[in-house]
Design an enzyme around this catalytic site. Structure first.
Site, PDB file in Angstrom:
ATOM      1  N   LYS A  49      -3.443   1.862 -17.860  1.00  6.65           N
ATOM      2  CA  LYS A  49      -3.176   0.788 -16.885  1.00  6.65           C
ATOM      3  C   LYS A  49      -4.475   0.486 -16.143  1.00  6.65           C
ATOM      4  O   LYS A  49      -5.052   1.349 -15.488  1.00  6.65           O
ATOM      5  CB  LYS A  49      -2.085   1.251 -15.907  1.00  6.65           C
ATOM      6  CG  LYS A  49      -1.764   0.289 -14.757  1.00  6.65           C
ATOM      7  CD  LYS A  49      -0.778  -0.777 -15.184  1.00  6.65           C
ATOM      8  CE  LYS A  49      -0.249  -1.592 -14.009  1.00  6.65           C
ATOM      9  NZ  LYS A  49       0.928  -0.973 -13.370  1.00  6.65           N
ATOM     10  N   ASN A  86      -3.115  -4.001 -12.847  1.00  8.68           N
ATOM     11  CA  ASN A  86      -2.523  -3.457 -11.628  1.00  8.68           C
ATOM     12  C   ASN A  86      -2.726  -4.490 -10.516  1.00  8.68           C
ATOM     13  O   ASN A  86      -3.347  -5.531 -10.738  1.00  8.68           O
ATOM     14  CB  ASN A  86      -3.196  -2.119 -11.274  1.00  8.68           C
ATOM     15  CG  ASN A  86      -2.252  -1.174 -10.543  1.00  8.68           C
ATOM     16  OD1 ASN A  86      -1.439  -1.599  -9.722  1.00  8.68           O
ATOM     17  ND2 ASN A  86      -2.358   0.111 -10.831  1.00  8.68           N
ATOM     18  N   CYS A 135      -4.910   2.794  -9.414  1.00  9.24           N
ATOM     19  CA  CYS A 135      -4.169   2.665  -8.152  1.00  9.24           C
ATOM     20  C   CYS A 135      -5.142   2.372  -7.014  1.00  9.24           C
ATOM     21  O   CYS A 135      -6.041   3.170  -6.759  1.00  9.24           O
ATOM     22  CB  CYS A 135      -3.388   3.935  -7.839  1.00  9.24           C
ATOM     23  SG  CYS A 135      -2.506   3.771  -6.273  1.00  9.24           S
ATOM     24  N   LEU A 182       1.282   5.850  -3.906  1.00  9.43           N
ATOM     25  CA  LEU A 182       1.843   6.705  -4.973  1.00  9.43           C
ATOM     26  C   LEU A 182       2.975   7.630  -4.517  1.00  9.43           C
ATOM     27  O   LEU A 182       2.973   8.825  -4.824  1.00  9.43           O
ATOM     28  CB  LEU A 182       0.746   7.561  -5.633  1.00  9.43           C
ATOM     29  CG  LEU A 182      -0.244   6.847  -6.545  1.00  9.43           C
ATOM     30  CD1 LEU A 182      -1.303   7.831  -7.057  1.00  9.43           C
ATOM     31  CD2 LEU A 182       0.469   6.211  -7.737  1.00  9.43           C
ATOM     32  N   SER A 235       0.874  -1.169   0.000  1.00  6.93           N
ATOM     33  CA  SER A 235       0.000   0.000   0.000  1.00  6.93           C
ATOM     34  C   SER A 235       0.909   1.216   0.000  1.00  6.93           C
ATOM     35  O   SER A 235       1.057   1.919   0.993  1.00  6.93           O
ATOM     36  CB  SER A 235      -0.928   0.005   1.216  1.00  6.93           C
ATOM     37  OG  SER A 235      -1.806   1.118   1.132  1.00  6.93           O
ATOM     38  N   MET A 236       1.577   1.407  -1.147  1.00  8.78           N
ATOM     39  CA  MET A 236       2.593   2.457  -1.251  1.00  8.78           C
ATOM     40  C   MET A 236       1.973   3.855  -1.178  1.00  8.78           C
ATOM     41  O   MET A 236       2.539   4.768  -0.592  1.00  8.78           O
ATOM     42  CB  MET A 236       3.374   2.305  -2.563  1.00  8.78           C
ATOM     43  CG  MET A 236       4.060   0.953  -2.736  1.00  8.78           C
ATOM     44  SD  MET A 236       5.309   0.604  -1.489  1.00  8.78           S
ATOM     45  CE  MET A 236       6.574   1.797  -1.932  1.00  8.78           C
TER      46      MET A 236
END
EC number: 1.3.98.1
Length: 314
Positions: free
Chosen positions: A166, A196, A132, A73, A70-71
């Site tokens: 994406k 993704n 995302c 962005l 769970s970066m």
């Protein structure tokens, strides 16, 4: 003589392999490392107009069967990646894709307007990230088909050049149909990247009885071996439904055989995420060797000979 070379999108690719946006592509050092690798192309980290720190750590964890992240962005901001594309990338080595992931239609439009002249001059290719799953309070655009249509209308209008999208994974035939129908309305969308990470998985450590990442109470996107069948399904679904577009496969690629399956399902390019994160850029040489070995065994000389040729059982 067997050959992995491709001619796509007015570019020549030495082979179908590239990183997935988010892996080994955030900093100038990362991008130079990817350029020096044997990959056929590279894509930059999905960026926003302003730099972002992303979510609190720990936010990535790998396991034998894949990864959870769970970066949120984290990125250096659009100006950095635009400068890399316009001034720093060596296009004689390999093509460059630039991934953008604005948090609104307006933010994406502002970025693509500035990217367009650089794309025309240098040949950098746009991958628009509509998927995302890890920004709190921001749902995935491509799960809302009307919102997706609006994004694609506005970006097509503002950018005016070919680009790609994406996509998140879909799990319902009706959603494949609807998403493909929306994509098919936009002739400038030339490629579709599937997929993704599978959003909002939960990994729990039995020993500590705890989740393994901090953001969103431990919920995060799954990658790696966990998602290979889901990725193959999405690649094949869009390959069948979007005959005028290319499909880029992403998800669960650890070996030449995994890449072979993606291409058999319909993929033109094959992106590598979790396995690249864990193994490093040397993975590309191994993947090429393994894919060539499979082609030799099966008597294929080019990728075109088996792309999309997966057999069904009558």
């Amino acid at each position: 003589m067997m050959c992995l070379k491709l001619n796509l999108l007015d570019h020549v690719f030495a082979n179908p392999f590239m990183n997935a946006a988010g892996v080994l592509c955030s900093t100038e050092e990362d991008l130079r490392c990817m350029t020096a690798s044997s990959s056929g192309a590279l894509v930059s980290k999905s960026c926003t107009s302003a730099p972002r720190d992303g979510n609190p750590e720990p936010r990535y964890m790998a396991f034998p069967l894949g990864s959870i992240n769970s970066m949120g962005l984290p990125n250096l901001g659009f100006d950095f990646y635009l400068k890399y594309a316009s001034d720093l990338h060596d296009y004689s080595k390999k093509p460059l894709f630039l991934s953008i992931s604005g948090l609104s239609v307006e933010e994406n439009v502002a970025m693509v307007r500035r990217l367009a002249p650089v794309a025309q001059e240098k040949g950098v290719l746009l991958e628009l990230n509509l998927s995302c799953p890890n920004v709190p309070g921001k749902p995935q655009v491509a799960y809302d088909f009307e919102a997706m249509r609006t994004y694609l209308q506005q970006v097509s209008l503002a950018y005016g050049l070919p680009f790609g999208v994406k996509m998140p994974p879909y799990f319902d035939i009706a959603h494949f149909d609807t998403a493909a129908a929306v994509l098919n309305e936009f002739p400038l969308v030339k490629f579709v990247t599937c997929v993704n990470s599978v959003g909002n998985g939960l990994v729990i450590d039995a020993e500590s009885e705890s989740v393994v990442i901090k953001p969103k109470q431990g919920f995060g996107g799954l990658g790696g071996k966990y998602i290979l069948p889901t990725a193959l399904a999405n690649v094949n679904a869009f390959y069948r439904r979007c005959p005028d577009k290319l499909v880029f496969g992403c998800g669960g690629v650890y070996s030449g055989e995994d890449a072979f399956l993606h291409i058999l399902a319909g993929a033109s390019m094959v992106q590598v995420g979790t396995a690249l994160q864990e193994e490093g850029p040397g993975i590309f040489t191994r993947l090429e060797d393994e894919l060539l070995e499979i082609m030799a065994r099966k008597g294929y000389r080019t990728l075109e000979e088996f792309r999309g040729r997966v057999k069904t059982i009558e």
